[in-house]
Write a protein that holds these residues in place. Sequence first.
Motif, mmCIF file in Angstrom:
data_model
loop_
_atom_site.group_PDB
_atom_site.id
_atom_site.type_symbol
_atom_site.label_atom_id
_atom_site.label_comp_id
_atom_site.label_asym_id
_atom_site.label_seq_id
_atom_site.Cartn_x
_atom_site.Cartn_y
_atom_site.Cartn_z
ATOM 1 N N GLN A 13 4.588 6.699 4.071
ATOM 2 C CA GLN A 13 5.432 7.179 5.166
ATOM 3 C C GLN A 13 6.228 6.040 5.800
ATOM 4 O O GLN A 13 7.430 6.187 6.080
ATOM 5 N N ILE A 14 5.568 4.912 6.042
ATOM 6 C CA ILE A 14 6.244 3.762 6.665
ATOM 7 C C ILE A 14 7.368 3.263 5.762
ATOM 8 O O ILE A 14 8.474 2.971 6.220
ATOM 9 N N ALA A 15 7.074 3.162 4.467
ATOM 10 C CA ALA A 15 8.079 2.682 3.519
ATOM 11 C C ALA A 15 9.268 3.632 3.478
ATOM 12 O O ALA A 15 10.433 3.199 3.541
ATOM 13 N N TYR A 16 8.996 4.922 3.374
ATOM 14 C CA TYR A 16 10.093 5.888 3.250
ATOM 15 C C TYR A 16 10.924 5.953 4.531
ATOM 16 O O TYR A 16 12.161 5.982 4.478
ATOM 17 N N ILE A 25 4.530 -5.298 5.943
ATOM 18 C CA ILE A 25 3.658 -4.365 6.665
ATOM 19 C C ILE A 25 2.485 -4.055 5.750
ATOM 20 O O ILE A 25 2.637 -3.386 4.739
ATOM 21 N N GLU A 26 1.318 -4.569 6.103
ATOM 22 C CA GLU A 26 0.118 -4.354 5.281
ATOM 23 C C GLU A 26 -0.507 -3.015 5.664
ATOM 24 O O GLU A 26 -0.850 -2.788 6.825
ATOM 25 N N ALA A 27 -0.648 -2.137 4.661
ATOM 26 C CA ALA A 27 -1.229 -0.805 4.883
ATOM 27 C C ALA A 27 -2.199 -0.489 3.757
ATOM 28 O O ALA A 27 -2.205 0.617 3.219
ATOM 29 N N ILE A 28 -3.022 -1.490 3.386
ATOM 30 C CA ILE A 28 -4.012 -1.267 2.340
ATOM 31 C C ILE A 28 -5.310 -0.776 2.959
ATOM 32 O O ILE A 28 -5.390 -0.544 4.163
ATOM 33 N N ALA A 29 -6.340 -0.626 2.134
ATOM 34 C CA ALA A 29 -7.587 0.008 2.576
ATOM 35 C C ALA A 29 -8.181 -0.674 3.800
ATOM 36 O O ALA A 29 -8.055 -1.889 3.990
ATOM 37 N N GLU A 30 -8.833 0.122 4.622
ATOM 38 C CA GLU A 30 -9.455 -0.353 5.864
ATOM 39 C C GLU A 30 -10.754 -1.091 5.525
ATOM 40 O O GLU A 30 -11.856 -0.640 5.841
ATOM 41 N N GLY A 37 0.823 -1.201 0.000
ATOM 42 C CA GLY A 37 0.000 0.000 0.000
ATOM 43 C C GLY A 37 0.856 1.250 0.000
ATOM 44 O O GLY A 37 1.825 1.346 0.760
ATOM 45 N N GLY A 38 0.483 2.195 -0.858
ATOM 46 C CA GLY A 38 1.246 3.442 -0.957
ATOM 47 C C GLY A 38 0.413 4.652 -0.612
ATOM 48 O O GLY A 38 0.639 5.738 -1.149
ATOM 49 N N GLY A 39 -0.531 4.472 0.301
ATOM 50 C CA GLY A 39 -1.379 5.586 0.712
ATOM 51 C C GLY A 39 -0.664 6.504 1.688
ATOM 52 O O GLY A 39 0.569 6.535 1.766
ATOM 53 N N VAL A 40 -1.451 7.238 2.464
ATOM 54 C CA VAL A 40 -0.885 8.244 3.369
ATOM 55 C C VAL A 40 0.148 7.619 4.307
ATOM 56 O O VAL A 40 1.291 8.063 4.388
ATOM 57 N N ASP A 96 16.133 -2.369 3.313
ATOM 58 C CA ASP A 96 15.843 -2.653 1.911
ATOM 59 C C ASP A 96 14.319 -2.721 1.781
ATOM 60 O O ASP A 96 13.696 -3.642 2.302
ATOM 61 N N VAL A 97 13.715 -1.749 1.104
ATOM 62 C CA VAL A 97 12.260 -1.606 1.121
ATOM 63 C C VAL A 97 11.664 -1.783 -0.276
ATOM 64 O O VAL A 97 12.099 -1.134 -1.235
ATOM 65 N N THR A 98 10.674 -2.652 -0.350
ATOM 66 C CA THR A 98 9.857 -2.818 -1.548
ATOM 67 C C THR A 98 8.432 -2.430 -1.210
ATOM 68 O O THR A 98 7.909 -2.814 -0.150
ATOM 69 N N VAL A 99 7.799 -1.664 -2.085
ATOM 70 C CA VAL A 99 6.401 -1.266 -1.901
ATOM 71 C C VAL A 99 5.556 -2.042 -2.914
ATOM 72 O O VAL A 99 5.773 -1.939 -4.120
ATOM 73 N N TRP A 100 4.625 -2.838 -2.387
ATOM 74 C CA TRP A 100 3.695 -3.562 -3.258
ATOM 75 C C TRP A 100 2.460 -2.703 -3.477
ATOM 76 O O TRP A 100 1.877 -2.181 -2.515
ATOM 77 N N LEU A 101 2.066 -2.548 -4.743
ATOM 78 C CA LEU A 101 0.892 -1.757 -5.087
ATOM 79 C C LEU A 101 0.014 -2.562 -6.037
ATOM 80 O O LEU A 101 0.493 -3.430 -6.781
ATOM 81 N N ARG A 102 -1.263 -2.261 -6.013
ATOM 82 C CA ARG A 102 -2.247 -3.097 -6.691
ATOM 83 C C ARG A 102 -2.175 -3.009 -8.216
ATOM 84 O O ARG A 102 -2.510 -3.955 -8.924
ATOM 85 N N SER A 103 -1.771 -1.862 -8.753
ATOM 86 C CA SER A 103 -1.804 -1.663 -10.196
ATOM 87 C C SER A 103 -0.754 -0.640 -10.596
ATOM 88 O O SER A 103 -0.191 0.070 -9.744
ATOM 89 N N GLU A 104 -0.513 -0.540 -11.909
ATOM 90 C CA GLU A 104 0.403 0.485 -12.402
ATOM 91 C C GLU A 104 -0.127 1.883 -12.084
ATOM 92 O O GLU A 104 0.644 2.809 -11.817
ATOM 93 N N GLY A 105 -1.439 2.031 -12.103
ATOM 94 C CA GLY A 105 -2.034 3.308 -11.728
ATOM 95 C C GLY A 105 -1.731 3.663 -10.287
ATOM 96 O O GLY A 105 -1.469 4.825 -9.960
ATOM 97 N N SER A 106 -1.753 2.643 -9.407
ATOM 98 C CA SER A 106 -1.418 2.874 -8.001
ATOM 99 C C SER A 106 0.031 3.308 -7.853
ATOM 100 O O SER A 106 0.360 4.152 -7.015
ATOM 101 N N ILE A 107 0.909 2.730 -8.665
ATOM 102 C CA ILE A 107 2.319 3.126 -8.633
ATOM 103 C C ILE A 107 2.465 4.595 -9.012
ATOM 104 O O ILE A 107 3.179 5.358 -8.342
ATOM 105 N N GLU A 108 1.778 5.007 -10.057
ATOM 106 C CA GLU A 108 1.874 6.411 -10.490
ATOM 107 C C GLU A 108 1.315 7.359 -9.442
ATOM 108 O O GLU A 108 1.821 8.466 -9.260
#
Length: 312
Positions: free
Chosen positions: A17-20, A113-118, A10-13, A28-40
Amino acid sequence: MDIKKVVVAGGGVLGSQIAYQSAFCGFDVTVWLRSEGSIERAKPKFERLLNIYLGTLEQMKTDKTAYCRGFSKKTDLSNEEIDSLKEQAQKAFDSLTLTTSYEEAAEDADLVIEAIAEDPNQKIPFYEELAKYLPEKTIVVTNSSTLLPSQFAEHTGRPEKYLAFHFANNIWAQNTAEVMPHPGTEQEYFDAIVQFAEDINMVPIKVLKEQPGYVLNSLLVPFLSAGQALWAEEVAEPETIDLTWRLATGSPNGPFQILDIVGLVTAYNIIIMDPRSKDPETTQGKIALKLKEKIDAGETGINAGKGFYEYK
């Protein structure tokens, strides 16, 4: 346990912050996001964080009150040490890996660390798919604001290595990290997350048993709900409610300023879990409708440039 590779889902609010912050502290941090749109959509959030860290660190050279606890445990930093931290901030930004691949994210992961939608309907499928790729060693934690880890433990495929890990917003300054087990969490993994919190310059808050909302949100959510109720019932406008709270208590922010930081999507996801929100005649239903109007207009909070207030 020696944690090296961290995956933030999750790359939300808070996810951003947690990833950065984890990258800033050398992981060594990887951010998993649901789609290419989420990455952008996530990329500007990381750029914003880089600018905040660099700008605040530079300000610390002449203004000691700008010091943030998440940057360093040392309070009396020299200009040379600050410059070194600025290099660290840039390196963190450059080192982040963003991916939509479960397999790439999970490879050799020590901590997810899961930080996707509630939303349980999003969290459960995520855990079940992720479990297919994770090494045996991986600890999985949730940053859920209000949901209990016991709701999801079995879906992770490793309930003994699963627990909650909840951050306040603006984690470089408000550097708390609540660590909360569920009844099946083994002590060694609880201890490992407490240590990881310290390693990323957080103050670990040990929550000894499951509590919806941990310590922080057990206090904060009723406060925000009361503010939203005044707004939804047209008792006062958000600016008036915030002004009242700031003047009367000396607090720096009112409920709607905090909601802009939290993000209106998170606030909306929390309110719609209340069955009363389905009835538009109830206060909860009115809050849900008014939040949805702002979300549909793109006014989702500080990261969007506008929520209840406008931001440059």
